[in-house]
Scaffold this motif. Structure first.
Motif, PDB file in Angstrom:
ATOM      1  N   GLN A 178      -4.375   1.916  -5.637  1.00 46.38           N
ATOM      2  CA  GLN A 178      -4.777   3.012  -4.752  1.00 46.38           C
ATOM      3  C   GLN A 178      -5.386   4.190  -5.451  1.00 46.38           C
ATOM      4  N   ASP A 220     -10.096   7.286  -2.453  1.00 51.53           N
ATOM      5  CA  ASP A 220     -10.514   6.326  -1.266  1.00 51.53           C
ATOM      6  C   ASP A 220      -9.580   6.877  -0.021  1.00 51.53           C
ATOM      7  N   VAL A 221      -8.621   7.900  -0.173  1.00 54.14           N
ATOM      8  CA  VAL A 221      -7.935   8.216   1.020  1.00 54.14           C
ATOM      9  C   VAL A 221      -8.164   9.581   1.525  1.00 54.14           C
ATOM     10  N   GLY A 226       0.883  -1.272  -0.247  1.00 54.83           N
ATOM     11  CA  GLY A 226      -0.104  -0.062  -0.038  1.00 54.83           C
ATOM     12  C   GLY A 226       0.683   1.418   0.006  1.00 54.83           C
ATOM     13  N   PRO A 227       0.128   2.495  -0.025  1.00 52.48           N
ATOM     14  CA  PRO A 227       0.939   3.894   0.011  1.00 52.48           C
ATOM     15  C   PRO A 227       2.088   3.813   0.802  1.00 52.48           C
ATOM     16  N   TRP A 279      -7.096   7.800  -5.267  1.00 55.51           N
ATOM     17  CA  TRP A 279      -6.647   8.791  -4.443  1.00 55.51           C
ATOM     18  C   TRP A 279      -8.072   8.955  -3.484  1.00 55.51           C
TER      19      TRP A 279
END
Length: 334
Positions: free
Chosen positions: A203, A207-208, A125-126, A205
């Motif tokens: 991922q 969703d964060v 993940g990030p 963006w």
């Protein structure tokens, strides 16, 4: 004498005919610079142009490929192009640097930005991006907005290295492992899913908590002040074109392919299906296709200001307007 009378009669008939015929006029030139090379999200522009809709509105539209939102926002802001397409947060920054621009229609009501990596690289993940290489073009909106994303996920923005990679070379760069991560629009998701299968990490963006407005139509301030009627016509035609392409993409795809070489039809169809998701929110379905929500624009401005920085602060309400939109044109709800 008969010849003179005959000539006079012919002239009179010609004048009468001209008076009764519709008035012919030359269309006004209008220049538009894209954010990148043309793909499915730009198809409505080419469709409207091929159908003669801009010409009927008195607009002789020229479309130029772009080199990133930062470049197009600056070009429009300095009058190098009348209109353009640029990511809204990038436009927010450009206006803070002195670019005289106003957004008149949103295309992506949701952020199209995403990061992609290979799970086999060890990235889960990030938070695993630290110490890694991210590949994207230097004028890319994701690179400019990276500090906002990094701070949202708890990363030091300086913990990664950016590598210049052209849009066309992103997949190859990831496959060859010359970079660890690439940024790309959600439009291209299917292409990467087919290429990498279960090994693909993704991922978005949005969703964060970085669901900022994406690509928007922007206009040069002085041009808008001098030509509000032309801008209104342009926006109305463009709304109509996007609405038509939402209903049936095939004619729009044909128009795009007639103007742009090297595009794979199935890939463009996949892109358009993703784009329709990005175009849809409560404002575009209930107010007008292409409409901005003022509170969201302010939130985007505040996010950019706090996490990225704006050189010179301004009222975010001056960044956009919905006044040129045809409120009868709505984004479909499905």
């Amino acid at each position: 004498m008969k010849k003179l009378l005959s000539a006079a009669g012919a002239a009179a008939l010609l004048m009468a005919s001209a008076a009764s015929a519709p008035t012919a006029f030359a269309a006004d030139a209008m220049s538009l610079v894209l954010n990148w090379t043309p793909t499915a999200d730009h198809a409505p522009l080419y469709y409207a142009k091929s159908k003669g809709w801009y010409g009927e509105a008195g607009i002789d539209l020229s479309i130029e490929a772009g080199k990133g939102s930062a470049v197009s926002a600056q070009r429009v802001g300095t009058g190098g192009s009348d209109l353009g397409i640029a990511d809204l947060p990038t436009t927010i920054q450009a206006k803070g640097k002195g670019a005289d621009v106003k957004a008149v229609m949103v295309i992506y009501a949701n952020s199209p930005q995403g990061f992609y990596w290979l799970k086999s690289s060890g990235i889960t993940g990030p938070k695993d991006f630290a110490g890694r290489k991210i590949g994207n073009p230097p004028g890319d909106a994701a690179r400019l907005m990276w500090p906002a994303f990094a701070k949202k996920v708890g990363l030091d923005p300086a913990s990664v290295t950016f590598v210049n990679v052209s849009p066309q070379a992103k997949v190859a760069a990831l496959k060859s492992k010359s970079v660890d991560v690439i940024s790309d629009f959600y439009n291209e998701h299917d292409l990467k899913a087919r290429e990498f299968g279960a090994d693909l990490g993704f991922q978005p963006w949005r969703d964060v908590g970085v669901n900022v407005y994406g690509n928007s139509l922007i206009v040069n301030g002085p041009y808008l002040a001098k030509n509000p009627a032309q801008v209104k016509k342009f926006v109305a035609v463009t709304q109509r074109a996007y609405e038509a392409c939402v209903k049936d993409f095939e004619p729009c795809l044909q128009a795009l392919q007639a103007s742009v070489s090297g595009l794979t039809p199935d890939n463009q169809r996949d892109q358009w299906n993703r784009i329709k998701q990005l175009m849809r929110d409560d404002t575009t379905t209930k107010v007008a296709l292409g409409a901005f929500d003022g509170q969201r624009v302010k939130s985007d401005y505040d996010l950019v200001s706090s996490l990225v920085g704006i050189d010179k602060a301004y009222d975010p309400a001056t960044l956009f307007t919905n006044e040129f939109l045809d409120k009868t044109v709505r984004m479909s709800g499905n």
